[in-house]
Structure formats: C-alpha cells, structure tokens
Design an enzyme around this catalytic site. Structure first.
Site, short mmCIF file in Angstrom:
data_model
loop_
_atom_site.label_atom_id
_atom_site.label_comp_id
_atom_site.label_asym_id
_atom_site.label_seq_id
_atom_site.Cartn_x
_atom_site.Cartn_y
_atom_site.Cartn_z
N GLY A 6 81.39 19.37 -50.68
CA GLY A 6 80.22 18.50 -50.68
C GLY A 6 78.92 19.23 -50.90
CG PHE A 7 77.57 21.42 -48.35
CD1 PHE A 7 76.50 20.68 -47.92
CD2 PHE A 7 78.73 21.41 -47.59
CE1 PHE A 7 76.56 19.95 -46.75
CE2 PHE A 7 78.81 20.69 -46.42
CZ PHE A 7 77.72 19.94 -46.00
CB SER A 8 78.49 24.99 -53.19
OG SER A 8 79.61 25.33 -52.37
CB VAL A 10 83.37 28.27 -56.02
CG1 VAL A 10 83.68 29.74 -56.23
CG2 VAL A 10 82.61 28.08 -54.71
CE LYS A 24 78.52 28.56 -51.44
NZ LYS A 24 78.65 29.10 -50.07
CG ASP A 129 83.33 26.59 -41.21
OD1 ASP A 129 84.13 26.09 -40.37
OD2 ASP A 129 83.32 26.26 -42.40
#
Length: 294
Positions: A6-8, A10, A24, A129
């Site tokens: 959801g954020f990035s 790769v 990224k 995390d």
C-alpha cells in the site's frame, strides 16, 4: 516489479555494468507522505553511520516531483536505491516445505538480528516491524534487517486522544499484526511506548525461526482475534521442543511491557542459551564416544 504494497513498489533494476539493485518507489500524495519518505531515508543514514553491516544500506535517494513514471496521474515519487540480495528472505525460507535450520544456526542468526536491533535502540529508534519478510540473507547467508519505513523514535508518551488515535492508525498500517506488541493494540492517554515493542517482535520471530510461524499466525488464519490472543499471553510450544530456547521466547513475550527485558538483556540470555547448547552437545558427544569405546 518484485513486489508492491500500500505504500511502495519495489523494482529489480540493473546498471550499465549489469549489476543488480533494488529501486523502492514511494508515491507521496501529500506533505505527510513526503515527510514519512524522507524520514525513512534519514533513519537509513543515521544507522549507516553506526557501521552495522546487518542493516540494509541506502545507496541513494531522490524526490521526483509530479512524476508520471510510476503513476497514471502526476504524483511526487520518492526513489530509494538499495542493494539486491539474491538469497531471499527468512520468510521465503520458512515457507519451504522441508524448511529446517539447526538450533545452533538459529541462535547464531538470531544473535546477529538482535545486535542489529540493538543498533536501532542505541540510537533511540525502534524498527516497529520485525518479522521474517523483513529479514534478508546476504551473500554469506547472514541476516540483514530491511524496510525502515515503520521506524520511529523509540520512546513515545501519548498525551492526548488525538495522539493515541494517530499512533494507532500508524501501527495498524505499518506494523504486522501477528508480530505486534500488546501495548500497540490498545493505546490510551498517558501510555508510554518504548523500544521493547521490538523485543516482543523478536520473541515472535524466534518462535517462527524454530516452528515456521509466529505463535499468533494460526489465530489470524482461523479468523479469531489476534489482539485477544496477544493480550492473553498464552503461548503453545510443540512437545519435546527445547526448553531453554522456549524460555527465551517466553521472556520476550512478556505481556506487561514494563517487565519485558531490554535488548541488552536478551543478548545476554542468547549467549547463556548458546553456551548451554554447547555444553549439552559436548556432554552428548563424550557419552557417545564412551559408549563406542565400551
């Protein structure tokens, strides 16, 4: 593309010498997104100054304004160039049908991971995390911690309902549920969150290295409440498993975070368990030799 969340996104890329890297790409829709992206780079640079080679290095970064390269509409995009590790992640190994890692190697790898986490904590940061997917293996099959996007200052005192909700929203987005410390499920005013959230995650990680999954993965897969299972503090261990290592897992999974040990305590305990393992192994070898000589 290697993967997307959801954020990035790769990507696997090559330079003119055909050397592989990871690119990224973080889409930044507002100022908050831009600040988070730059913060991730800042944490990389701070940790690199420590000289720890078991935390992913940042080779370079740049913000591209109003880019159409990775989005259908013009969007600010933060690019991070990172090393490529061909040996995959701990998660990749755990899901293999015949996964097995000798207990001695588990302790060796876990100690290196703990030393990397200590680097975070010594610089007053927590990773937030720690999980198998965020542990890669370098060319020497040594563990390297990746994905610093969830990293934040280690100690936080929550002073308002707004702060509590913002922190809860952030951990819900960025901290994997089955590796998340109990104090991150219910955040109240005057809550104090510190670096020992990583120690809880390390307990779940060591359990997974031993038994292939977090102690709370099966709860999640059944659709039951992970929060209730985490807060209960009840951990199941397979029969005939190593008591010394299980005790180490248990102490890291102390529900009351004020009584949970710090990373230096865990490193000392890992050393003790490793020495006990060596002692048991040597005694077994001597006994076996004596029997053979009878």
């Amino acid at each position: 593309m290697k993967c997307k969340n959801g954020f990035s996104s790769v990507f696997l890329v090559k330079n003119t010498d055909n050397r592989k890297f990871v690119l990224k790409c973080i889409l930044c829709h507002d100022q908050k997104d831009r600040e988070k992206a730059w913060n991730e780079a800042k944490v990389h640079q701070l940790l690199q100054s420590s000289g720890n080679k078991y935390i992913l290095n940042l080779i370079g970064c740049e913000m591209i304004e109003k880019s159409l390269e990775f989005s259908k509409i013009p969007t600010d995009t933060f690019l991070m160039l990172l090393p490529y590790y061909k040996n995959g992640s701990l998660h990749d190994n755990l899901v293999k049908p015949h996964y097995h890692m000798d207990l001695k190697y588990v302790l060796k790898h876990f100690q290196l991971i703990c030393l990397s986490v200590k680097t975070f904590h010594d610089l007053s940061y927590s990773h937030r995390d720690i999980k198998p997917a965020n542990i890669l293996f370098n060319d020497n099959y040594e563990p390297v911690i990746i994905d610093l996007g969830s990293s934040a200052p280690a100690k936080i005192t929550v002073t308002s309902k707004k702060e509590a909700q913002e922190l809860l929203d952030d951990v819900n987005e960025r901290c994997s549920m089955t590796y998340r410390a109990p104090e991150l499920f219910n955040i109240d005013i005057n809550s104090v969150i510190d670096e020992r959230i990583d120690v809880w995650s390390l307990g779940c990680l060591l359990y997974a290295m031993l038994y292939k999954k977090s102690p709370f993965d099966l709860v999640y897969e059944r659709g039951d409440s992970v929060a209730l299972a985490v807060i209960s503090g009840k951990i199941y261990f397979p029969p005939n498993s190593n008591e010394s290592v299980n005790s180490l897992v248990k102490v890291m999974l102390t529900v009351d975070h004020s009584k949970r040990p710090f990373i230096d305590d865990i490193l000392e305990s890992v050393k003790v368990v490793d020495e006990l393992f060596d002692q048991d192994f040597n005694e077994h070898t001597i006994l076996k030799s004596n029997i053979c000589n009878v």
